[in-house]
Write a protein that holds these residues in place. Structure first.
Motif, PDB file in Angstrom:
ATOM      1  N   VAL A  13      -3.758  -6.564  -8.950  1.00  0.00           N
ATOM      2  CA  VAL A  13      -4.969  -5.789  -8.710  1.00  0.00           C
ATOM      3  C   VAL A  13      -4.580  -4.481  -8.032  1.00  0.00           C
ATOM      4  O   VAL A  13      -4.058  -4.481  -6.909  1.00  0.00           O
ATOM      5  N   TYR A  14      -4.817  -3.371  -8.737  1.00  0.00           N
ATOM      6  CA  TYR A  14      -4.551  -2.031  -8.220  1.00  0.00           C
ATOM      7  C   TYR A  14      -5.888  -1.428  -7.807  1.00  0.00           C
ATOM      8  O   TYR A  14      -6.815  -1.370  -8.620  1.00  0.00           O
ATOM      9  N   GLN A  15      -5.975  -1.012  -6.548  1.00  0.00           N
ATOM     10  CA  GLN A  15      -7.209  -0.398  -6.068  1.00  0.00           C
ATOM     11  C   GLN A  15      -6.873   0.958  -5.479  1.00  0.00           C
ATOM     12  O   GLN A  15      -5.930   1.084  -4.690  1.00  0.00           O
ATOM     13  N   ILE A  16      -7.622   1.992  -5.886  1.00  0.00           N
ATOM     14  CA  ILE A  16      -7.338   3.343  -5.422  1.00  0.00           C
ATOM     15  C   ILE A  16      -8.554   3.933  -4.718  1.00  0.00           C
ATOM     16  O   ILE A  16      -9.694   3.542  -4.969  1.00  0.00           O
ATOM     17  N   ASP A  17      -8.265   4.878  -3.818  1.00  0.00           N
ATOM     18  CA  ASP A  17      -9.317   5.516  -3.047  1.00  0.00           C
ATOM     19  C   ASP A  17      -8.846   6.911  -2.667  1.00  0.00           C
ATOM     20  O   ASP A  17      -7.664   7.107  -2.336  1.00  0.00           O
ATOM     21  N   GLY A  20      -5.003  13.490  -1.251  1.00  0.00           N
ATOM     22  CA  GLY A  20      -4.261  12.547  -2.075  1.00  0.00           C
ATOM     23  C   GLY A  20      -5.039  11.286  -2.382  1.00  0.00           C
ATOM     24  O   GLY A  20      -6.264  11.255  -2.348  1.00  0.00           O
ATOM     25  N   THR A  21      -4.270  10.241  -2.657  1.00  0.00           N
ATOM     26  CA  THR A  21      -4.848   8.962  -3.050  1.00  0.00           C
ATOM     27  C   THR A  21      -4.143   7.838  -2.300  1.00  0.00           C
ATOM     28  O   THR A  21      -2.919   7.811  -2.209  1.00  0.00           O
ATOM     29  N   GLU A  38       0.850  -1.187   0.000  1.00  0.00           N
ATOM     30  CA  GLU A  38       0.000   0.000   0.000  1.00  0.00           C
ATOM     31  C   GLU A  38       0.883   1.234   0.000  1.00  0.00           C
ATOM     32  O   GLU A  38       1.991   1.225   0.538  1.00  0.00           O
ATOM     33  N   GLU A  39       0.381   2.293  -0.609  1.00  0.00           N
ATOM     34  CA  GLU A  39       1.131   3.549  -0.667  1.00  0.00           C
ATOM     35  C   GLU A  39       0.139   4.704  -0.664  1.00  0.00           C
ATOM     36  O   GLU A  39      -1.005   4.543  -1.104  1.00  0.00           O
ATOM     37  N   LYS A  40       0.570   5.836  -0.145  1.00  0.00           N
ATOM     38  CA  LYS A  40      -0.220   7.065  -0.224  1.00  0.00           C
ATOM     39  C   LYS A  40       0.502   7.988  -1.190  1.00  0.00           C
ATOM     40  O   LYS A  40       1.709   8.169  -1.102  1.00  0.00           O
ATOM     41  N   ILE A  41      -0.252   8.548  -2.129  1.00  0.00           N
ATOM     42  CA  ILE A  41       0.331   9.394  -3.165  1.00  0.00           C
ATOM     43  C   ILE A  41      -0.309  10.779  -3.078  1.00  0.00           C
ATOM     44  O   ILE A  41      -1.542  10.895  -3.019  1.00  0.00           O
ATOM     45  N   ALA A  42       0.515  11.803  -3.091  1.00  0.00           N
ATOM     46  CA  ALA A  42       0.040  13.187  -2.994  1.00  0.00           C
ATOM     47  C   ALA A  42      -0.422  13.680  -4.359  1.00  0.00           C
ATOM     48  O   ALA A  42       0.223  14.503  -5.009  1.00  0.00           O
ATOM     49  N   ALA A  43      -1.537  13.119  -4.814  1.00  0.00           N
ATOM     50  CA  ALA A  43      -2.144  13.510  -6.087  1.00  0.00           C
ATOM     51  C   ALA A  43      -3.594  13.032  -6.071  1.00  0.00           C
ATOM     52  O   ALA A  43      -3.914  12.041  -5.406  1.00  0.00           O
ATOM     53  N   PRO A  44      -4.463  13.715  -6.816  1.00  0.00           N
ATOM     54  CA  PRO A  44      -5.858  13.280  -6.861  1.00  0.00           C
ATOM     55  C   PRO A  44      -6.025  11.930  -7.571  1.00  0.00           C
ATOM     56  O   PRO A  44      -5.171  11.514  -8.359  1.00  0.00           O
ATOM     57  N   VAL A  45      -7.144  11.293  -7.288  1.00  0.00           N
ATOM     58  CA  VAL A  45      -7.443   9.967  -7.831  1.00  0.00           C
ATOM     59  C   VAL A  45      -7.309   9.938  -9.355  1.00  0.00           C
ATOM     60  O   VAL A  45      -6.722   9.007  -9.912  1.00  0.00           O
ATOM     61  N   PRO A 104     -13.887   1.851 -13.237  1.00  0.00           N
ATOM     62  CA  PRO A 104     -13.201   3.113 -13.514  1.00  0.00           C
ATOM     63  C   PRO A 104     -12.963   3.962 -12.265  1.00  0.00           C
ATOM     64  O   PRO A 104     -13.849   4.119 -11.427  1.00  0.00           O
ATOM     65  N   LEU A 105     -11.747   4.469 -12.166  1.00  0.00           N
ATOM     66  CA  LEU A 105     -11.287   5.332 -11.071  1.00  0.00           C
ATOM     67  C   LEU A 105     -11.249   4.642  -9.707  1.00  0.00           C
ATOM     68  O   LEU A 105     -11.032   5.288  -8.694  1.00  0.00           O
ATOM     69  N   ILE A 106     -11.430   3.316  -9.683  1.00  0.00           N
ATOM     70  CA  ILE A 106     -11.408   2.581  -8.410  1.00  0.00           C
ATOM     71  C   ILE A 106     -10.478   1.375  -8.471  1.00  0.00           C
ATOM     72  O   ILE A 106      -9.648   1.176  -7.585  1.00  0.00           O
ATOM     73  N   LEU A 107     -10.606   0.548  -9.503  1.00  0.00           N
ATOM     74  CA  LEU A 107      -9.883  -0.721  -9.524  1.00  0.00           C
ATOM     75  C   LEU A 107      -9.574  -1.132 -10.960  1.00  0.00           C
ATOM     76  O   LEU A 107     -10.422  -1.006 -11.844  1.00  0.00           O
ATOM     77  N   ILE A 108      -8.345  -1.638 -11.149  1.00  0.00           N
ATOM     78  CA  ILE A 108      -7.986  -2.266 -12.422  1.00  0.00           C
ATOM     79  C   ILE A 108      -7.079  -3.446 -12.109  1.00  0.00           C
ATOM     80  O   ILE A 108      -6.219  -3.368 -11.228  1.00  0.00           O
ATOM     81  N   ALA A 109      -7.335  -4.556 -12.784  1.00  0.00           N
ATOM     82  CA  ALA A 109      -6.538  -5.767 -12.570  1.00  0.00           C
ATOM     83  C   ALA A 109      -6.026  -6.267 -13.914  1.00  0.00           C
ATOM     84  O   ALA A 109      -6.790  -6.400 -14.867  1.00  0.00           O
TER      85      ALA A 109
END
Length: 144
Positions: free
Chosen positions: A88-92, A97-98, A8-15, A70-75
């Motif tokens: 599986v990449y999941q973003i929130d 940030g994200t 897991e990582e936190k990124i300083a950018a919008p989703v 879209p904008l949530i999950l891509i595998a």
């Protein structure tokens, strides 16, 4: 499916910025240095109808999108012979940030079952840094 790793990582950018880096082949090439000639069949972003194509280890490969919100999950699934790995990449959204997670799993068949522990170790070493690389690229730092 057998787990390879989860990070897991936190990124300083919008989703939407992080999503673009997960689905735009030109942006993906910036944080996935082990693959080259990254593209899709129609030159657009990846989607279930538009798999990721690339070269790795001198071979032309493709990874179909096997799950997509879209904008949530891509595998993406990568298969070579009787061994496949799914990323599986999941973003929130997380404040300004994200938050992003990457869960990698695999499935082996036939004789590849015997090689599975070694392959999982190699994949974990090579790919568990993907989100750190992604974070560095999105936030404008040089990946290390």
């Amino acid at each position: 499916m057998s787990e390879i790793f989860a990070v897991e990582e936190k990124i300083a950018a919008p989703v939407h910025v992080v999503w673009a880096h997960l689905t735009d082949p030109q942006k993906m090439a910036l944080w996935m240095p082990a693959i080259e000639n990254v593209h899709t069949a129609n030159g657009e972003h990846t989607s279930p109808e538009n798999p990721l194509c690339y070269r790795s280890g001198g071979k032309s490969l493709f990874s179909p999108v096997v799950d997509y919100v879209p904008l949530i999950l891509i595998a993406y699934r990568s298969t070579r012979g009787n061994f496949s790995a799914t990323y599986v990449y999941q973003i929130d959204a997380d404040g300004e940030g994200t938050s992003i997670t990457l869960n990698a799993t695999c499935e082996a068949k036939g004789l590849m079952v015997l090689m599975q522990p070694l392959l999982k170790s190699v994949i974990k070493k090579a790919d568990s840094v993907q989100l750190k690389m992604l974070k560095a690229v999105v936030e404008g730092h040089k990946p290390t």
